[in-house]
Design a protein around this motif. Structure first.
Motif, PDB file in Angstrom:
ATOM      1  N   VAL A   1      -2.701  -7.122 -11.647  1.00  0.00           N
ATOM      2  CA  VAL A   1      -1.312  -6.887 -11.280  1.00  0.00           C
ATOM      3  C   VAL A   1      -0.545  -8.213 -11.220  1.00  0.00           C
ATOM      4  O   VAL A   1       0.605  -8.294 -11.655  1.00  0.00           O
TER       5      VAL A   1
ATOM      6  N   ASP B   1      -8.033   2.408 -17.923  1.00  0.00           N
ATOM      7  CA  ASP B   1      -8.994   1.598 -18.681  1.00  0.00           C
ATOM      8  C   ASP B   1     -10.014   2.479 -19.386  1.00  0.00           C
ATOM      9  O   ASP B   1     -10.339   2.259 -20.546  1.00  0.00           O
TER      10      ASP B   1
ATOM     11  N   PRO C   1       4.102   0.657 -14.855  1.00  0.00           N
ATOM     12  CA  PRO C   1       3.132   0.081 -15.794  1.00  0.00           C
ATOM     13  C   PRO C   1       2.573  -1.261 -15.334  1.00  0.00           C
ATOM     14  O   PRO C   1       1.524  -1.679 -15.815  1.00  0.00           O
ATOM     15  N   ASP C   2       3.238  -1.923 -14.414  1.00  0.00           N
ATOM     16  CA  ASP C   2       2.738  -3.213 -13.922  1.00  0.00           C
ATOM     17  C   ASP C   2       1.737  -3.046 -12.793  1.00  0.00           C
ATOM     18  O   ASP C   2       0.782  -3.801 -12.679  1.00  0.00           O
ATOM     19  N   THR C   3       2.015  -2.067 -11.937  1.00  0.00           N
ATOM     20  CA  THR C   3       1.239  -1.983 -10.697  1.00  0.00           C
ATOM     21  C   THR C   3       0.363  -0.742 -10.624  1.00  0.00           C
ATOM     22  O   THR C   3      -0.395  -0.590  -9.679  1.00  0.00           O
ATOM     23  N   PHE C   4       0.502   0.154 -11.605  1.00  0.00           N
ATOM     24  CA  PHE C   4      -0.275   1.404 -11.642  1.00  0.00           C
ATOM     25  C   PHE C   4       0.036   2.318 -10.470  1.00  0.00           C
ATOM     26  O   PHE C   4      -0.722   3.225 -10.161  1.00  0.00           O
ATOM     27  N   GLU C   5       1.132   2.053  -9.785  1.00  0.00           N
ATOM     28  CA  GLU C   5       1.543   2.925  -8.688  1.00  0.00           C
ATOM     29  C   GLU C   5       2.170   4.187  -9.258  1.00  0.00           C
ATOM     30  O   GLU C   5       2.981   4.115 -10.191  1.00  0.00           O
TER      31      GLU C   5
ATOM     32  N   ILE D   1      -1.838   8.035  -1.423  1.00  0.00           N
ATOM     33  CA  ILE D   1      -1.949   6.781  -0.660  1.00  0.00           C
ATOM     34  C   ILE D   1      -2.911   6.816   0.509  1.00  0.00           C
ATOM     35  O   ILE D   1      -3.246   5.780   1.053  1.00  0.00           O
ATOM     36  N   GLU D   2      -3.342   7.996   0.938  1.00  0.00           N
ATOM     37  CA  GLU D   2      -4.154   8.039   2.156  1.00  0.00           C
ATOM     38  C   GLU D   2      -5.628   7.851   1.816  1.00  0.00           C
ATOM     39  O   GLU D   2      -6.293   8.760   1.346  1.00  0.00           O
TER      40      GLU D   2
ATOM     41  N   MET E   1      -5.667   2.593 -12.266  1.00  0.00           N
ATOM     42  CA  MET E   1      -5.935   1.505 -13.213  1.00  0.00           C
ATOM     43  C   MET E   1      -7.258   1.742 -13.945  1.00  0.00           C
ATOM     44  O   MET E   1      -7.343   1.611 -15.164  1.00  0.00           O
TER      45      MET E   1
ATOM     46  N   TYR F   1      -4.242   2.370   7.110  1.00  0.00           N
ATOM     47  CA  TYR F   1      -4.345   3.735   6.604  1.00  0.00           C
ATOM     48  C   TYR F   1      -2.905   4.217   6.540  1.00  0.00           C
ATOM     49  O   TYR F   1      -2.281   4.483   7.567  1.00  0.00           O
ATOM     50  N   THR F   2      -2.355   4.269   5.353  1.00  0.00           N
ATOM     51  CA  THR F   2      -0.918   4.484   5.242  1.00  0.00           C
ATOM     52  C   THR F   2      -0.603   5.942   4.925  1.00  0.00           C
ATOM     53  O   THR F   2      -1.182   6.524   4.020  1.00  0.00           O
TER      54      THR F   2
ATOM     55  N   PRO G   1      -3.473   3.076  -6.685  1.00  0.00           N
ATOM     56  CA  PRO G   1      -3.285   2.360  -7.954  1.00  0.00           C
ATOM     57  C   PRO G   1      -4.582   1.795  -8.535  1.00  0.00           C
ATOM     58  O   PRO G   1      -4.744   1.748  -9.751  1.00  0.00           O
ATOM     59  N   GLU G   2      -5.517   1.399  -7.661  1.00  0.00           N
ATOM     60  CA  GLU G   2      -6.778   0.849  -8.146  1.00  0.00           C
ATOM     61  C   GLU G   2      -7.556   1.901  -8.944  1.00  0.00           C
ATOM     62  O   GLU G   2      -8.224   1.583  -9.933  1.00  0.00           O
TER      63      GLU G   2
ATOM     64  N   ASN H   1       0.371  -8.922 -14.648  1.00  0.00           N
ATOM     65  CA  ASN H   1       1.460  -8.050 -15.099  1.00  0.00           C
ATOM     66  C   ASN H   1       2.798  -8.461 -14.508  1.00  0.00           C
ATOM     67  O   ASN H   1       3.830  -8.382 -15.175  1.00  0.00           O
TER      68      ASN H   1
ATOM     69  N   TYR I   1      -7.919  -5.546  -9.293  1.00  0.00           N
ATOM     70  CA  TYR I   1      -6.554  -5.026  -9.281  1.00  0.00           C
ATOM     71  C   TYR I   1      -5.560  -6.158  -9.044  1.00  0.00           C
ATOM     72  O   TYR I   1      -4.550  -6.284  -9.724  1.00  0.00           O
TER      73      TYR I   1
ATOM     74  N   THR J   1       0.823  -1.207   0.000  1.00  0.00           N
ATOM     75  CA  THR J   1       0.000   0.000   0.000  1.00  0.00           C
ATOM     76  C   THR J   1       0.861   1.263   0.000  1.00  0.00           C
ATOM     77  O   THR J   1       0.339   2.358  -0.112  1.00  0.00           O
ATOM     78  N   ARG J   2       2.162   1.125   0.180  1.00  0.00           N
ATOM     79  CA  ARG J   2       3.082   2.243   0.026  1.00  0.00           C
ATOM     80  C   ARG J   2       4.486   1.660  -0.144  1.00  0.00           C
ATOM     81  O   ARG J   2       4.638   0.445  -0.228  1.00  0.00           O
TER      82      ARG J   2
ATOM     83  N   VAL K   1     -11.167   4.016   4.218  1.00  0.00           N
ATOM     84  CA  VAL K   1     -12.164   3.087   3.693  1.00  0.00           C
ATOM     85  C   VAL K   1     -13.369   3.117   4.630  1.00  0.00           C
ATOM     86  O   VAL K   1     -13.263   2.729   5.793  1.00  0.00           O
TER      87      VAL K   1
END
Lengths: 273, 720, 140
Positions: free
Chosen positions: A260, B707, B579-583, B621-622, B703, B639-640, B699-700, A263, A256, A187-188, B625
């Motif tokens: 991933v 799309d 490109p792999d993880t959308f981060e 990143i924060e 992504m 919660y990062t 990243p979600e 990928n 996701y 997540t980070r 949810v």
């Protein structure tokens, strides 16, 4: 902190034999070592057990050595020791990659390989490495020792074949060849829980293991088989997507994780050519 | 020691030692949880576990020996947290409006027994309102109108629309909320982690029905606030006071991290819709903006958050026809509240990403579009305020473009998985409109044996209040910095300098202190403080805020001078997408901030660097949810916030274009830095060809944006 | 139970499963070690056990038997790292500062930026954006 300390009991054996006999006499004892998971549960007030067995001072479980041709890593080996081990660097560098990313220095100094296995989280970062390396979990009770491949160790979400009177004492990794590859998606960038974690070995029959995409760490026999038979990577990626069963949770989504993971397989394949 | 006649080097503008460094680096500074009082009990709050309904029954399912139990019936005065609207109870009576609403209080000297105590609450459940857009209740609606919006649209060549969303954000001060209540001599003292001792004082007076002097509020060393300790401590202080008075013993309530995240306030989520008329050359002709903020279950500060958000919603851009409509909607979620930026980060995220889309649509360079429209001195804002020479929008934009090598990098990154983007933004200093005049804040200086004592209610929460105030006073008096010392804010000992919020502590309170010092200097009549003290004994000088003349504001029409000055900034973000993880990984942020005058450059840089890092977290990143109206990821594990490895190098440039009103020309700096990183980062991602309009851009979300872009025939190149 | 605390041998009576953090703060009166989360995430409770940084919130008291524990109070206040944090603005609100300094100690003198960023990845700071902390640690 929601945990209640009063009423908890701790036994402190001074040797492995003492620990095992304590467990034989009292199967309600829960072993603890680096406490990087267990004390988090204590903090949240979700600890169910009240009786604990402190293994921290049992140094005989901290050995990293070659045993026959296998690499044997004692259960109480910390991530820090793994990172510093020349033997691990030579034989299983992907375990070093996993250990490095598992947390900050404080976790490296306390968290243990055996603890990561025993905790059994599907997101455990070393587990895909051990699964891809065909590792064997060595368990011992007061009466016997037995070995179970890591891929057969877990029977369900946080469930394993480990019996209440048994301790994980070591992990054995047989010798193998092929380029090793590890990638954690958290997540980070640091101190994160994995959303997808993959370890793989590029050998004639590739070995691919994933975490956080199923109730337990998994190997991907169908994907591996397809790659072994020379299927194009795109086809292997499609097979992988069917072979895993990720879910939505507070950290990520099913879609996701599936995308991933696919990928990462592609990246593994491209980077290990 | 001889009184020195040699002029000391000026303190302002220099990096003098922080007044509180020595104690903090030694671990000697005392935070609320470090304090223990004889006979002290620990307090615990029993909270609702449903988002909406009524309490049907309460049962104490534990052995009550040694426990003190309090509920709403123990409140001697009014069961409302006095703030803007009297709607939020200290303790629920029947109605439950959100999860984690306080219902019952327990205290015991053993924490273990306290934690074990089980309370059963039975509920009659009702369907919660969780979507602000379908909520039937608006806590506040407001309108800003400049010109005639339809005229503006008829002048336009093109109309561009867009919707932008921002999520909750949790403050994550590393010290959680906590208060100790100590009953003594028919009164009560509250010590705690807080930004605004007089807010707590006011709330407790109303809750207890007591006179001023029976209540004393003392700020303990505070481990970060960011707005999260503006209004919330009143609630905890009320709880601790009720238990302490019932027990007649000191009571400490310190939240653990999970409780702090589940129960306390967060940044308001927002949905902002823009409809903008533009000429082909990029000039803005009409800006029509609709803002919906999710206020949560009680009003708290939502009207003011909405107000600041609305005033900043059109960005730092000239446009003759502006219409802003804003609503703060009630939902059955824990109340949202003050958070650094106070509504402006949400609305400026929207306008800056919208400006990027306008540039993309018109095929105009994003810098050029902003240069065309940026405010110049003499321009009027959406509220009709005429900007003076302290407007630096164009200057910070051009400096940031140069400093970051924007053009070169733009070319270098083209066609790669790297991108560069910018955001131009501003932030009004101090309370809105006539707020400061109404507050009529006071500050005092005391002449003592030790030197000159600063008596203000402004709190040190890490930003450097103690040091910066002492610098201003030292120079105004012409005494060495070391001779000026701060005292702990204590309502029994300091005047009400207003709350420590709204980027006002330097500009407004610092200015009042400067006035005090000037008056004290006159009274000293050429003597040094020590000489004067030896001859005449102690002296206290008090001064009150004087509104700048010529500032006009009408709260009913939202017309006039919203703030006496604004701070201006431009952030440039460089990012790389995996490109792999959308981060999205931020590579570097360049932050050019005009804050009038850096009283202490290291402290100012600290505000900009820290606010930028918090803005990076907000952007990427924060993610809070929410499930059924409750925070599902209320742990620091889930919660990062940014770690060292998530925070890129931050290149800070301080620009000093002075304001007429602040001490030495200073403007507000506390909040400005949080407004820019999110739009700059999202615009950098957009430059890669990803149509992102939402934060946190986890990243979600990225992504999905990729799309959606691939599904469009006009999607630009996505190198993924 | 006997252990070494800031270079002195001490004998402390506490529950073996009590968190080291609570033993230090409550039994030993050393409140410089802070609690930020109780999850091992924020590093505010970082202390050294036998020179290795650990989160005191995750250590059962029993596990420091015969060990050397060093807390911020053991640095004396004038350690080069403490001076550098003061000079460079590395301490703002100060609540993460003791843990940050303890985590920086094992990094040695004048570490590289990369080493500092990796070494402090287990310590959260919400005030500084870490820049001033890097300046301080690299200077000390």
């Amino acid at each position: 902190m929601k945990g209640v300390i009063a009423g908890l009991e701790m036994r402190e054996p001074s040797s492995l034999d003492e620990a095992l006999s304590a467990m034989r006499n009292d199967p309600s004892l829960v072993p603890l070592a680096g406490c990087t998971d267990l004390y988090v549960a204590l903090n949240f007030g979700t600890l169910e057990s009240t009786r604990f067995l402190n293994l921290w001072s049992i140094d005989e479980l901290r050995v990293i050595e070659k045993s026959n041709d296998a690499l044997s890593i004692g259960a109480l080996t910390t991530y820090k020791s793994i990172i510093q081990s020349k033997l691990v660097r030579k034989r299983l560098p992907m375990l070093i990659s996993a250990a490095r990313e598992i947390g900050g220095a404080q976790i490296h100094n306390r968290g243990t390989l055996g603890g990561n296995i025993a905790n059994g989280s599907p997101a455990g970062d070393t587990l895909p490495v051990l699964a891809a390396a065909d590792a064997t979990v060595v368990m011992r009770s007061a009466d016997a020792e037995r070995r179970v491949p890591l891929t057969q160790f877990y029977t369900g979400y946080r469930k394993s074949v480990l019996r209440a009177d048994e301790l994980i004492v070591a992990v054995e990794i047989p010798s193998f060849s092929g380029k090793q590859w590890f990638r954690k998606v958290g997540t980070r960038a640091a101190q994160a829980i994995s959303k997808v974690v993959m370890a793989a070995v590029r050998s004639p029959r590739p070995r691919i293991a994933l975490g956080s995409v199923a109730p337990t760490v998994i190997r991907l026999p169908m994907t591996e088989g397809a790659l072994e038979e020379g299927a194009p990577i795109q086809e292997a990626q499609r097979i992988l997507m069917d072979e895993i069963s990720p879910i939505d949770d507070m950290r990520s989504t099913e879609e996701y994780r599936r995308r991933v993971a696919s990928n990462l397989l592609g990246r593994f394949w491209a980077e290990t050519e | 020691m001889h009184a020195s006649k040699i002029a000391s080097p000026l303190a302002v503008g220099r990096n003098v030692p922080r007044k509180d460094s020595a104690e903090k680096v030694a671990g000697a500074a005392k935070y609320v949880d470090d304090l223990v009082f004889p006979g002290m009990l620990y307090g615990r709050t029993i909270r609702s576990t449903i988002p909406r309904g009524r309490i049907a029954a309460t049962r104490l399912a534990f052995d009550q020996r040694g426990f003190v139990v309090a509920d709403y019936r123990d409140i001697p005065g009014r069961n409302v947290v006095a703030l803007i609207e009297d709607d939020q109870p200290f303790l629920a009576e029947r109605e439950i409006r959100h999860t984690a609403e306080p219902i019952l209080l327990l205290a015991h000297e053993s924490r273990d027994l306290l934690l074990r105590a089980h309370v059963e609450i039975g509920y009659e459940r009702e369907n919660p309102v969780l979507d602000p857009e379908s909520s039937p209740t608006a806590f506040k609606s407001l309108a800003i109108d400049k010109g005639e919006i339809e005229d503006g649209f008829s002048e336009a060549d093109i109309i561009i629309e867009g919707e932008y969303r921002t999520g909750h954000q949790e403050h994550i001060y590393i010290e959680t909320n906590g208060v100790i209540a100590v009953p003594q001599d028919g009164g009560i003292t509250l010590l705690g982690s807080m930004q605004c001792p007089f807010y707590v004082h006011k709330a407790l007076k109303s809750m207890l029905g007591w006179s001023d002097e029976r209540i004393r509020v003392v700020q303990t060393e505070t481990g970060g606030g960011f707005g999260g300790k503006e209004e919330y401590p009143s609630l905890i202080a009320g709880h601790a006071a009720l238990l302490a008075l019932k027990a007649n013993r000191p009571v400490k309530i310190v939240y653990d991290r999970a409780e702090d995240m589940i129960a306390t306030t967060k940044r308001h989520p927002a949905i902002v819709r823009h409809r903008t008329g533009v000429k082909r050359d990029g000039r803005l002709t009409a800006m029509d903006i609709d803002i919906v903020m999710d206020a949560g279950a009680y009003v708290t500060l939502s009207p003011v958050v909405l107000s600041r958000g609305a005033i900043h919603a059109a960005g730092p851009y000239r446009c003759d026809h502006v219409r802003v409509r804003g609503r703060a909607m009630m939902t059955n979620t824990p109340p949202n509240g003050a958070f650094r930026g106070f509504g402006a980060p949400q609305t400026q995220f929207a306008v800056e990403v919208h400006m990027e889309r306008i540039a993309e649509t018109l095929g105009i360079d994003p810098v050029k579009l902003r240069e065309t429209n940026a405010f110049r001195p003499g321009d009027t804002t959406s509220t009709g305020q005429i900007l003076g020479e302290d407007c630096s929008a164009l200057d910070v934009l051009r400096r940031a473009v140069r400093r970051s090598g924007f053009r070169t990098r733009q070319r270098r990154y083209a066609g790669t998985n790297r991108g560069i983007g910018l955001a131009l933004f501003y932030h009004g200093s101090g309370f809105t409109g006539g707020g400061e005049v109404r507050l009529a804040s006071k500050a005092s200086l005391g002449l003592t044996e030790r030197g000159v004592q600063i008596l203000v209610a402004s709190t040190e929460i890490g930003q450097g209040t103690r040091t910066m105030h002492a610098q201003i006073v030292a120079d105004a008096l012409g005494v060495p910095f070391d001779d000026v010392y701060p005292v702990q804010p204590d309502t029994s000992n300091v005047p009400d300098s207003g709350p420590t919020v709204a980027s006002r502590t330097c500009m407004v309170v610092g200015r009042i202190l400067q006035q005090c010092a000037e008056e004290m200097k006159t009274r000293l009549g050429g003597m040094t403080p020590r000489e004067f003290f030896a001859a005449h004994g102690p002296m206290i000088v008090t001064s009150e805020y004087e509104g700048p003349s010529g500032i006009k504001w009408d709260d009913s029409t939202y017309r006039g001078d919203a703030y006496s000055t604004y701070a201006w900034a431009c952030d440039v973000a460089e990012v790389e997408i995996n490109p792999d993880t959308f981060e999205v990984r931020p590579l570097k942020l360049t932050c050019v901030h005009d804050i009038g005058k850096a009283i202490h450059p290291v402290l100012v840089a600290g505000q900009i660097e820290g606010g930028t890092a918090q803005g990076i977290g907000y952007a990427l990143i924060e993610q809070v949810v929410m499930r059924e109206g409750s925070m599902a990821n209320a742990q620091l594990t889930n919660y990062t916030i940014p770690t060292t490895l998530d925070t890129p190098p931050i290149d800070v440039v301080i620009v000093e274009n002075p304001s007429r009103y602040g001490p030495h020309g200073a403007k507000g700096v506390g909040e400005l830095p949080i407004d820019g990183p999110a739009p700059a980062i999202v615009n950098a991602v957009r430059s890669i060809g990803i149509d992102l309009r939402e934060i946190p851009a986890v990243p979600e979300i990225v992504m999905k944006a990729i799309d959606l872009g691939k599904g469009k025939t006009d999607a630009r190149h996505v190198p993924l | 139970m006997i252990f070494t605390l800031n270079a002195a041998t001490v004998d402390v009576d506490a529950h073996p499963m009590k968190r080291l953090l609570d033993v230090l703060r409550e039994e030993c009166g050393l409140t410089g070690t802070k609690e930020g989360c109780g999850e091992g995430e924020c590093g505010a409770c970082t202390v050294l056990i036998d020179d290795a940084a650990v989160c005191a919130c995750l250590v059962p008291f029993a596990q420091v038997r015969d060990a050397r524990v060093t807390t911020i109070e053991g640095l004396g206040g004038d350690h080069p790292l403490q001076r550098a944090f003061a000079e460079e603005g590395g301490a703002q609100c100060g609540i993460c500062t003791p843990g940050m300094i303890m985590a920086a100690l094992p990094l040695g003198e004048k570490p590289s930026l990369r080493k500092v960023r990796e070494g402090l990845a287990g310590n959260l700071c919400r005030c500084t954006g870490y820049e001033a902390i890097y300046r301080a640690v690299r200077k000390a």
